[in-house]
Design an enzyme around this catalytic site. Structure first.
Site, short mmCIF file in Angstrom:
data_model
loop_
_atom_site.label_atom_id
_atom_site.label_comp_id
_atom_site.label_asym_id
_atom_site.label_seq_id
_atom_site.Cartn_x
_atom_site.Cartn_y
_atom_site.Cartn_z
CB CYS A 47 -0.93 0.01 1.20
SG CYS A 47 -2.09 -1.38 1.24
CG ASP A 140 -21.50 10.91 -16.62
OD1 ASP A 140 -20.55 10.51 -15.92
OD2 ASP A 140 -21.92 10.30 -17.63
#
Length: 224
Positions: A47, A140
């Site tokens: 990570c 959108d």
């Protein structure tokens, strides 16, 4: 796991605590593209390399109007402390500031809602952690791309950037990008566009690959 998003789904307008304060997701996105990506845990090796690379590439995403936001089941306090390690990994000043916020989802509410949990990877209490998920949303607010990696395999953020460039190009132009395409390479003319219309749409030229079938569906044009 319950929850999850399909391509074309509108992103939930959730609220969350992050390293830059409380946000509402749609307000955070505004009219930008957005990438929401989860990681299993803070203070872990894979990570750290992933978020380090995301931080390095943040200017490339920003100049394409793309906002980044990370998520894991750790607290804001852990995120901020871990950010110092990420910056140190990048050989930069070890501050708490990254070029994108990280969501605190310690209760796993968003991970469940968005289908981000990995049942094969559990914490010390036996609870599932977050997988390596990537969601790309358009202006959108609809999902344009999803990627799901297991905890053991780090993602390629250069590939994620490449895909975003393709998504933005194909959202604006009536083209598709072929295998291994890179920004600046030739693109493919959609098979639904008639030949005469294609000549008008792509003044740089349309080049057709001759095939044994005789069908003229492999049509290339320089990137618009």
């Amino acid at each position: 796991m319950p929850g999850g998003l399909l391509l074309g789904d509108v992103a939930p307008n959730f609220e969350a605590n992050t390293t830059v304060g409380r946000i509402r997701f749609h307000d955070f996105l505004g009219d930008s593209w957005g990438i929401l990506f989860s990681h299993p845990r803070d203070f872990t090796p894979v990570c750290t390399t992933e978020l380090g690379r995301a931080a390095k590439l943040a200017p490339e995403f920003a100049k394409r109007n793309v906002k980044l936001i990370a998520l894991s089941i750790d607290s804001v306090e852990d995120h901020l402390a871990w950010s110092k390690d990420i910056n140190a990994y990048n050989c930069e000043e070890p501050t708490e500031k990254l070029p994108f916020p990280i969501i605190d989802d310690r209760n796993r509410e968003l991970a469940i809602l968005l289908g981000m949990l990995d049942p094969a990877e559990k914490d010390e209490k036996g609870m599932p952690g977050t997988a390596r998920v990537v969601f790309v949303f358009g202006p959108d607010k609809k999902l344009k791309l999803s990627i799901l990696y297991p905890a053991t395999t780090g993602r390629n953020f250069d590939e994620i950037l490449r895909v975003v460039i393709s998504l933005q190009l194909t959202a604006e132009k009536r083209v598709a990008t072929p295998v291994d395409w890179k920004d600046g390479d030739s693109v493919m003319v959609l098979p639904t566009i008639p030949e005469e219309e294609a000549k008008k749409l792509f003044p740089k030229g349309v080049f057709t690959k001759e095939l044994p079938s005789g069908r003229k569906y492999l049509r290339y044009t320089p990137q618009p």
